[in-house]
Write an enzyme that holds these catalytic residues in place. Structure first.
Site, PDB file in Angstrom:
ATOM      1  N   ASP A  10     -17.704 -24.886 -17.854  1.00  0.00           N
ATOM      2  CA  ASP A  10     -18.537 -24.831 -16.567  1.00  0.00           C
ATOM      3  C   ASP A  10     -19.425 -23.705 -16.469  1.00  0.00           C
ATOM      4  OD1 ASP A  10     -19.239 -25.715 -13.841  1.00  0.00           O
ATOM      5  OD2 ASP A  10     -17.915 -24.406 -13.457  1.00  0.00           O
ATOM      6  N   ASP A  12     -21.222 -22.224 -13.045  1.00  0.00           N
ATOM      7  CA  ASP A  12     -20.936 -21.322 -11.974  1.00  0.00           C
ATOM      8  C   ASP A  12     -19.448 -21.546 -11.136  1.00  0.00           C
ATOM      9  OD1 ASP A  12     -23.908 -21.027 -11.098  1.00  0.00           O
ATOM     10  OD2 ASP A  12     -23.781 -23.156 -10.859  1.00  0.00           O
TER      11      ASP A  12
END
Length: 224
Positions: A10, A12
């Site tokens: 991932d 953010d």
């Protein structure tokens, strides 16, 4: 012969801390409609979802046309902040870049991204940080249903040719771990992101980047 493994990140809240610009862009989106922005914790708890899903959660009482304008306002504000601030718009968490470079140097490890960002947003971040060529697969919300649908992970597996039992998803939200589970891959949750680590339901939790390699080795050995 060593079997190649895939580490899917991932973005953010996991690799970079983009909360300042996320909150500023969200304030612009709500402000453009004369609406009060939800509390910071509520906004950050939805980071990782696609923007339509995010605004459905945060402004579901508004009609679809209003939410569409809010998404456009958010994207415009976020792009402006990224252009103005460059790499400083989404700084790496301490040790993140070094860990990426270490993993990229391993002959039997491939790297990928599965993010709720748009393609434009991810491309901008990759360019700002000089990450071209680092990731063998870059999956965004533009091309797939929102997390936790497993489509992004399945696409990354397909692009790299790595079997699910040799892949690990690394993220900071329950959306990431649920997506991993749905795709049949292991998950590692990070303790510094936008959702509390205790609620992630990951196979392993790490609290600094030094813990990533042992967790990866254990999971890919255990599930191989």
């Amino acid at each position: 012969m060593t079997e190649t493994r895939l580490v899917i990140f991932d973005v953010d809240g996991t690799l970079v801390d983009s909360q300042r610009d996320i909150l500023a862009a969200m304030a612009a989106a709500f402000g453009a409609e004369g609406l009060a922005m939800p509390p910071r914790e509520r906004v950050l708890s939805g980071v990782g979802l696609s923007l339509p899903e995010t605004f459905l959660r945060l402004a579901g009482e508004q009609g679809p046309d209003t939410r569409a304008r809010m998404i456009a306002s958010y994207c415009s504000a976020y792009a402006g902040l990224r252009q103005a601030n460059g790499a400083g718009s989404s700084p790496f968490y301490p040790g993140a870049r070094e860990m990426l470079e270490r993993l990229a140097g391993e002959p039997f490890t491939l790297l990928a991204v599965a993010t709720g960002k748009s393609r434009r947003g991810l491309d901008g971040l990759v360019e700002a940080h000089g990450l071209e060529g680092l990731f063998h697969s870059r999956q965004t919300a533009d091309d797939h249903p929102s997390k936790p649908n497993p489509a992004m992970i399945r696409a990354a597996l397909g692009e790299t040719g790595v079997a699910a039992h040799r892949a690990v998803m690394v993220g900071d939200t329950r959306f990431d771990t649920d997506m991993a589970r749905a795709a049949g891959v292991a998950s590692i949750g990070v303790g510094w992101g936008y959702q509390p680590a205790a609620g992630l339901g990951a196979d392993r939790i790490i609290h600094d980047w030094a813990g990533l390699m042992p967790a990866l080795d254990e999971l890919t050995e255990t599930i191989s």
